[in-house]
Scaffold this motif. Structure first.
Motif, PDB file in Angstrom:
ATOM      1  N   TYR A 210       0.835  -1.204   0.000  1.00 27.21           N
ATOM      2  CA  TYR A 210       0.000   0.000   0.000  1.00 27.21           C
ATOM      3  C   TYR A 210       0.870   1.254   0.000  1.00 27.21           C
ATOM      4  O   TYR A 210       0.583   2.226  -0.710  1.00 27.21           O
ATOM      5  CB  TYR A 210      -0.928   0.003   1.215  1.00 27.21           C
ATOM      6  CG  TYR A 210      -1.766   1.258   1.310  1.00 27.21           C
ATOM      7  CD1 TYR A 210      -2.862   1.446   0.472  1.00 27.21           C
ATOM      8  CD2 TYR A 210      -1.449   2.269   2.214  1.00 27.21           C
ATOM      9  CE1 TYR A 210      -3.624   2.603   0.538  1.00 27.21           C
ATOM     10  CE2 TYR A 210      -2.202   3.425   2.291  1.00 27.21           C
ATOM     11  CZ  TYR A 210      -3.288   3.590   1.449  1.00 27.21           C
ATOM     12  OH  TYR A 210      -4.030   4.741   1.506  1.00 27.21           O
ATOM     13  N   ASP A 242     -10.582  -1.474   2.572  1.00 25.63           N
ATOM     14  CA  ASP A 242     -11.463  -0.802   1.614  1.00 25.63           C
ATOM     15  C   ASP A 242     -11.350   0.715   1.707  1.00 25.63           C
ATOM     16  O   ASP A 242     -11.263   1.409   0.688  1.00 25.63           O
ATOM     17  CB  ASP A 242     -12.915  -1.236   1.835  1.00 25.63           C
ATOM     18  CG  ASP A 242     -13.164  -2.672   1.416  1.00 25.63           C
ATOM     19  OD1 ASP A 242     -12.355  -3.206   0.633  1.00 25.63           O
ATOM     20  OD2 ASP A 242     -14.151  -3.262   1.882  1.00 25.63           O
ATOM     21  N   THR A 245      -8.023   2.231   0.314  1.00 28.44           N
ATOM     22  CA  THR A 245      -7.842   2.168  -1.142  1.00 28.44           C
ATOM     23  C   THR A 245      -8.957   2.890  -1.891  1.00 28.44           C
ATOM     24  O   THR A 245      -9.064   2.776  -3.116  1.00 28.44           O
ATOM     25  CB  THR A 245      -7.790   0.698  -1.607  1.00 28.44           C
ATOM     26  OG1 THR A 245      -8.985   0.024  -1.180  1.00 28.44           O
ATOM     27  CG2 THR A 245      -6.582  -0.014  -1.019  1.00 28.44           C
ATOM     28  N   MET A 248      -8.244   4.915  -5.139  1.00 23.56           N
ATOM     29  CA  MET A 248      -7.809   4.254  -6.370  1.00 23.56           C
ATOM     30  C   MET A 248      -8.969   4.128  -7.357  1.00 23.56           C
ATOM     31  O   MET A 248     -10.093   3.805  -6.959  1.00 23.56           O
ATOM     32  CB  MET A 248      -7.258   2.855  -6.063  1.00 23.56           C
ATOM     33  CG  MET A 248      -6.049   2.826  -5.159  1.00 23.56           C
ATOM     34  SD  MET A 248      -5.482   1.110  -4.876  1.00 23.56           S
ATOM     35  CE  MET A 248      -4.145   1.391  -3.714  1.00 23.56           C
ATOM     36  N   TYR A 253      -7.008  -0.126  -8.714  1.00 24.67           N
ATOM     37  CA  TYR A 253      -7.397  -1.020  -7.627  1.00 24.67           C
ATOM     38  C   TYR A 253      -7.255  -2.483  -8.045  1.00 24.67           C
ATOM     39  O   TYR A 253      -6.787  -3.324  -7.259  1.00 24.67           O
ATOM     40  CB  TYR A 253      -8.834  -0.741  -7.201  1.00 24.67           C
ATOM     41  CG  TYR A 253      -9.320  -1.649  -6.092  1.00 24.67           C
ATOM     42  CD1 TYR A 253      -8.881  -1.469  -4.785  1.00 24.67           C
ATOM     43  CD2 TYR A 253     -10.197  -2.698  -6.361  1.00 24.67           C
ATOM     44  CE1 TYR A 253      -9.308  -2.312  -3.764  1.00 24.67           C
ATOM     45  CE2 TYR A 253     -10.626  -3.543  -5.353  1.00 24.67           C
ATOM     46  CZ  TYR A 253     -10.180  -3.341  -4.058  1.00 24.67           C
ATOM     47  OH  TYR A 253     -10.598  -4.184  -3.055  1.00 24.67           O
ATOM     48  N   GLU A 257      -4.939  -5.146  -6.089  1.00 21.32           N
ATOM     49  CA  GLU A 257      -5.454  -6.399  -5.546  1.00 21.32           C
ATOM     50  C   GLU A 257      -4.741  -7.606  -6.153  1.00 21.32           C
ATOM     51  O   GLU A 257      -4.464  -8.589  -5.454  1.00 21.32           O
ATOM     52  CB  GLU A 257      -6.958  -6.497  -5.803  1.00 21.32           C
ATOM     53  CG  GLU A 257      -7.796  -5.646  -4.863  1.00 21.32           C
ATOM     54  CD  GLU A 257      -7.753  -6.178  -3.439  1.00 21.32           C
ATOM     55  OE1 GLU A 257      -8.287  -7.273  -3.189  1.00 21.32           O
ATOM     56  OE2 GLU A 257      -7.168  -5.492  -2.580  1.00 21.32           O
TER      57      GLU A 257
END
Length: 497
Positions: A210, A242, A245, A248, A253, A257
């Motif tokens: 992250y 959640d 992020t 994004m 995203y 992921e």
């Protein structure tokens, strides 16, 4: 400074809070009761109750067996014959050869004050995970290593408990949707530690990835937006996944992921599943079979270790087994060792009396994994830096800080400060927990130093001491005969009977 570092700095630098216990009298055993009910925000299993004896012993780095005596102990400020045997009158006792009476010494008191006033430092004990959230995270990886990730499938619940040394039947109980069953059933501590291991590793991977994405793709002016800085200090940062992020777009995203799942998969397949495979081999059980049935237990005695590969040797109570050797390998204290494995000293002694019998599967998996993956051990217990390194970092924050004052800061005396800062000297047992905390938090800010100093000075004031005299002379007592100031190499009792 990363988002995680900044969040820790913000949390640790908060001032005095309302309703925080700051005793004006010296800390005594009654304060342990307050520590037991410490508010551990983020604990998903509130019904598990207060901190256990093993937790408390770990926080204070004292042998678990000493807790019962310390609960009713006086402050060392109120105990005159601190080193005289209970059976010897104080007037006739030999202070330097007698048995130390149980009392709350300054190094205990400083830690207790620190955890009560700044409970965020107690997150070295991670929140207890719920089996359901563990299942939701690992479900894609619950397939043979190397195969494609699984789609969401509730039927896989039957294979859950086996991943933690438990049976197929236990899987259903661990993941039951019946609220009554969930409220009345707790996982054993070794299972909790295994689940926590997975979440801590996943959380570390998440934080690192992250941070990379945030620094690369988030506009600079938004990078310090509190909305995009993790608040949680432990694995519970995964619950913020959640919201963190949210900035994004869909394409970014999806890329994030994909990268995250791949990194989680690599650790799961190459580290955790390897540990399980070796554990099955050590029990003469087929790996695929045990993942289906959960029949980890085997009653066959271990009469020889020669027939097993080095990393797949059975873990028993034998003198040459990993259960006995691991503490010396890692230099863990006794309280750290039993807390790490989620067992009590009584359980440890029981295992040691059975040299030909394999220990509980969950405990064995934990021990084997930490032996093979010392980086994961560091997620639970941070090895303290050398006292010289700690001194250097403190002096960067406080240039007036003297070498002898390191011992005073940690609840010993000037002698301890000089001795522990000799070349190649290690952190003495009485200072290990505070030193470990400083080692971890110095990566984020120097707040931990000021907070420990604040608690040390609060305890000194409660004892009626002059602060200038404390920092210059190092005595924790108004009398000249100060046993606490002579803590120059205190070592704890070993795990013995």
């Amino acid at each position: 400074m990363t988002d995680h570092e900044n969040a820790k700095t913000i949390k640790a630098s908060q001032g005095t809070r309302p309703n925080v216990l700051e005793p004006e009298t010296p800390i005594d055993g009654s304060s342990l009761r307050q520590l037991e009910v410490l508010d551990r925000k983020g604990d998903a299993m509130h019904h598990m109750g207060n901190l256990t004896n093993t937790d408390l012993a770990f926080l204070l780095n004292i042998p678990t067996q000493q807790l019962s005596a310390l609960r009713t102990a006086k402050s060392s400020a109120d105990v005159i014959d601190r080193r005289v045997s209970r059976k010897t009158p104080a007037s006739k006792g030999q202070r330097k050869t007698g048995q130390s009476l149980k009392c709350i010494r300054p190094y205990h008191a400083i830690l207790i004050r620190l955890f009560l006033k700044y409970p965020e430092y107690a997150t070295i004990i991670p929140p207890y995970p719920m089996s359901r959230e563990v299942f939701d995270l690992i479900q894609p990886f619950m397939r043979p290593p190397g195969e494609p990730l699984e789609e969401p499938n509730e039927k896989q619940k039957r294979w859950f408990g086996q991943l933690f040394g438990r049976s197929l039947i236990i899987s259903y109980k661990m993941l039951s949707t019946d609220p009554q069953i969930q409220m009345n059933r707790n996982n054993s501590r070794p299972v909790v530690q295994l689940q926590t291991l997975i979440l801590l590793r996943f959380a570390k991977i998440f934080r690192e990835l992250y941070t990379q994405y945030r620094d690369r793709f988030l506009p600079l002016k938004e990078q310090r937006n509190p909305l995009y800085l993790p608040e949680a200090l432990s694995w519970d940062v995964l619950r913020e996944r959640d919201s963190l992020t949210d900035w994004m777009d869909d394409k970014l995203y999806e890329s994030f992921e994909t990268d995250l799942l791949e990194r989680w998969r690599q650790w799961w397949d190459t580290k955790y599943m390897t540990t399980l495979r070796l554990e099955a081999e050590s029990r003469d059980i087929g790996f695929e079979d045990v993942l289906k049935t959960g029949q980890w237990q085997t009653k066959e005695p271990v009469t020889s270790f020669k027939d097993y590969p080095r990393n797949a040797k059975p873990i028993t109570g034998a003198d040459t087994s990993l259960l006995t050797l691991f503490r010396d390998m890692t230099k863990l204290s006794s309280s750290e060792f039993v807390w790490l494995l989620g067992i009590s000293p009584k359980t440890y002694f029981m295992y040691r009396k059975r040299p030909e019998e394999r220990i509980d599967a969950a405990t064995s998996i934990l021990l084997r994994h930490f032996y093979l993956n010392p980086d994961d051990l560091d997620l639970f217990i941070r090895a303290p830096s050398s006292p010289l390194d700690l001194l250097q970092t403190i002096q960067e924050a406080d240039p007036t800080f003297e070498r002898k004052q390191l011992g005073i800061l940690l609840g010993g005396g000037a002698i301890a400060g000089y001795n522990m800062t000799r070349p190649n000297a290690e952190v003495p047992s009485f200072a290990r927990r505070a030193a470990s905390l400083m080692t971890e938090h110095f990566e984020y800010s120097n707040s931990i130093y000021w907070h420990i100093r604040e608690c040390a000075e609060a305890e000194a004031k409660a004892r009626g001491l002059d602060l200038d005299e404390l920092w210059s002379g190092g005595s924790w007592h108004q009398s000249e005969d100060d046993d606490d100031a002579n803590q120059d190499g205190h070592t704890e009792s070993e795990l013995d009977e």
